[in-house]
Design a protein around this motif. Sequence first.
Motif, PDB file in Angstrom:
ATOM      1  N   THR A 188       1.025  -1.466   0.351  1.00  0.00           N
ATOM      2  CA  THR A 188      -0.025   0.233   0.094  1.00  0.00           C
ATOM      3  C   THR A 188       0.854   1.486  -0.042  1.00  0.00           C
ATOM      4  OG1 THR A 188       0.126   0.483   2.262  1.00  0.00           O
ATOM      5  CG2 THR A 188      -1.698  -1.329   1.127  1.00  0.00           C
ATOM      6  N   SER A 189       0.169   2.305   0.447  1.00  0.00           N
ATOM      7  CA  SER A 189       1.323   4.159   0.004  1.00  0.00           C
ATOM      8  C   SER A 189       2.353   3.698   2.030  1.00  0.00           C
ATOM      9  CB  SER A 189       0.014   5.059  -0.044  1.00  0.00           C
ATOM     10  OG  SER A 189      -0.680   5.109   0.978  1.00  0.00           O
ATOM     11  N   ILE A 190       1.788   3.084   2.283  1.00  0.00           N
ATOM     12  CA  ILE A 190       1.532   3.056   3.533  1.00  0.00           C
ATOM     13  C   ILE A 190       3.403   1.899   4.927  1.00  0.00           C
ATOM     14  CG2 ILE A 190       0.225   4.448   4.816  1.00  0.00           C
ATOM     15  CD1 ILE A 190      -1.152   2.584   6.383  1.00  0.00           C
ATOM     16  N   LEU A 191       2.691   0.848   3.598  1.00  0.00           N
ATOM     17  CA  LEU A 191       3.314  -0.347   3.865  1.00  0.00           C
ATOM     18  C   LEU A 191       3.731  -1.305   2.698  1.00  0.00           C
ATOM     19  CD1 LEU A 191       1.715  -2.935   4.732  1.00  0.00           C
ATOM     20  CD2 LEU A 191       1.139  -1.028   7.039  1.00  0.00           C
ATOM     21  N   HIS A 192       4.627  -2.661   2.776  1.00  0.00           N
ATOM     22  CA  HIS A 192       4.519  -2.878   2.522  1.00  0.00           C
ATOM     23  C   HIS A 192       4.864  -4.156   3.204  1.00  0.00           C
ATOM     24  CE1 HIS A 192       6.194  -5.186  -1.664  1.00  0.00           C
ATOM     25  NE2 HIS A 192       6.132  -6.021  -1.255  1.00  0.00           N
ATOM     26  N   GLN A 193       3.895  -5.352   2.975  1.00  0.00           N
ATOM     27  CA  GLN A 193       3.967  -6.607   3.538  1.00  0.00           C
ATOM     28  C   GLN A 193       4.762  -8.378   2.658  1.00  0.00           C
ATOM     29  OE1 GLN A 193       0.766  -7.183   6.259  1.00  0.00           O
ATOM     30  NE2 GLN A 193       1.111  -9.614   6.066  1.00  0.00           N
ATOM     31  N   ARG A 194       5.220  -8.569   2.947  1.00  0.00           N
ATOM     32  CA  ARG A 194       5.554 -10.022   2.435  1.00  0.00           C
ATOM     33  C   ARG A 194       5.377 -11.195   3.760  1.00  0.00           C
ATOM     34  NH1 ARG A 194       9.850  -6.349   0.930  1.00  0.00           N
ATOM     35  NH2 ARG A 194       9.872  -5.575  -1.339  1.00  0.00           N
ATOM     36  N   THR A 195       5.298 -11.707   2.824  1.00  0.00           N
ATOM     37  CA  THR A 195       5.162 -13.322   4.170  1.00  0.00           C
ATOM     38  C   THR A 195       5.357 -14.591   3.697  1.00  0.00           C
ATOM     39  OG1 THR A 195       2.848 -13.069   5.142  1.00  0.00           O
ATOM     40  CG2 THR A 195       3.112 -15.020   5.320  1.00  0.00           C
ATOM     41  N   LEU A 196       6.251 -15.608   3.872  1.00  0.00           N
ATOM     42  CA  LEU A 196       6.483 -16.729   3.531  1.00  0.00           C
ATOM     43  C   LEU A 196       6.074 -17.422   4.145  1.00  0.00           C
ATOM     44  CD1 LEU A 196       8.217 -18.832   1.453  1.00  0.00           C
ATOM     45  CD2 LEU A 196      10.025 -18.189   3.286  1.00  0.00           C
ATOM     46  N   ILE A 197       5.049 -18.816   3.792  1.00  0.00           N
ATOM     47  CA  ILE A 197       4.498 -19.549   4.693  1.00  0.00           C
ATOM     48  C   ILE A 197       5.530 -20.927   3.746  1.00  0.00           C
ATOM     49  CG2 ILE A 197       2.642 -20.778   4.772  1.00  0.00           C
ATOM     50  CD1 ILE A 197       0.962 -18.091   4.842  1.00  0.00           C
ATOM     51  N   ILE A 198       5.920 -21.344   5.149  1.00  0.00           N
ATOM     52  CA  ILE A 198       6.160 -23.219   4.829  1.00  0.00           C
ATOM     53  C   ILE A 198       5.982 -24.224   5.573  1.00  0.00           C
ATOM     54  CG2 ILE A 198       8.578 -24.500   4.935  1.00  0.00           C
ATOM     55  CD1 ILE A 198      10.048 -21.389   4.964  1.00  0.00           C
ATOM     56  N   PRO A 199       5.467 -25.579   4.924  1.00  0.00           N
ATOM     57  CA  PRO A 199       4.395 -26.566   5.889  1.00  0.00           C
ATOM     58  C   PRO A 199       5.634 -27.253   6.998  1.00  0.00           C
ATOM     59  CG  PRO A 199       4.577 -26.679   3.802  1.00  0.00           C
ATOM     60  CD  PRO A 199       5.333 -25.621   3.869  1.00  0.00           C
ATOM     61  N   PHE A 200       5.286 -27.465   8.402  1.00  0.00           N
ATOM     62  CA  PHE A 200       6.234 -28.394   9.111  1.00  0.00           C
ATOM     63  C   PHE A 200       7.100 -29.466   8.398  1.00  0.00           C
ATOM     64  CE2 PHE A 200       4.732 -24.832  12.458  1.00  0.00           C
ATOM     65  CZ  PHE A 200       6.084 -24.373  12.892  1.00  0.00           C
ATOM     66  N   TRP A 201       5.741 -30.410   8.001  1.00  0.00           N
ATOM     67  CA  TRP A 201       6.324 -30.981   7.315  1.00  0.00           C
ATOM     68  C   TRP A 201       7.283 -31.571   6.380  1.00  0.00           C
ATOM     69  CZ3 TRP A 201       6.806 -32.067   1.962  1.00  0.00           C
ATOM     70  CH2 TRP A 201       6.008 -30.971   0.344  1.00  0.00           C
ATOM     71  N   ALA A 202       7.480 -29.958   5.462  1.00  0.00           N
ATOM     72  CA  ALA A 202       9.015 -29.978   4.827  1.00  0.00           C
ATOM     73  C   ALA A 202       9.965 -29.546   5.355  1.00  0.00           C
ATOM     74  CB  ALA A 202       8.200 -28.486   3.574  1.00  0.00           C
ATOM     75  N   VAL A 203       9.755 -29.007   6.320  1.00  0.00           N
ATOM     76  CA  VAL A 203      11.251 -28.890   7.814  1.00  0.00           C
ATOM     77  C   VAL A 203      11.364 -29.663   8.588  1.00  0.00           C
ATOM     78  CG1 VAL A 203      11.288 -27.205   9.920  1.00  0.00           C
ATOM     79  CG2 VAL A 203      10.063 -26.250   8.425  1.00  0.00           C
TER      80      VAL A 203
END
Length: 167
Positions: free
Chosen positions: A102-117
């Motif tokens: 947006t004009s006030i912020l930038h959000q990035r999210t990475l979601i990893i399943p626990f089975w892969a971890v």
Amino acid sequence: MIRRLFNFAAALSLLLCVGAVVLWVRSGFIGDEVRCARPLWIAAVASENRNASLTWVVANPNDPFRFDRSPIRYHSVQLVADDPARPWNWRAVGFRYESFATSILHQRTLIIPFWAVALCWLILPSTWLIHRTQTRPRSGCCKSCGYDLRASPIRCPECGTPITATS
């Protein structure tokens, strides 16, 4: 020395794998989140819905909007994307990447399943197990260290193990 280091790394990796499995089960019932907040950015690590998520939110430095350290108020602000058709999202096999600006912020999210971890942490212990089961001492060699015993009738000169008739 290298064998001991490998054994230590395999044991540590197995411990981390067990921890990932415990978090995997726990995240199905309870959500956890750890945040680090500064005036212009927030970093968060969370576990919920059997997934781990890493979130990075950056505020626009030219905008008077700033993050509060606690409680974080940006959740209560209704955000509208500058261009709703252009948020960049990616999904595959339970993995997800989401980007929202947006004009006030930038959000990035990475979601990893626990089975892969858990699977990643299981690679080193499984390699250790395969190596241990397939590596057998040859006949005429010490069972402890694998040293050639043809010239040593009583003890292994390398590790001091007594020699039996089957060595």
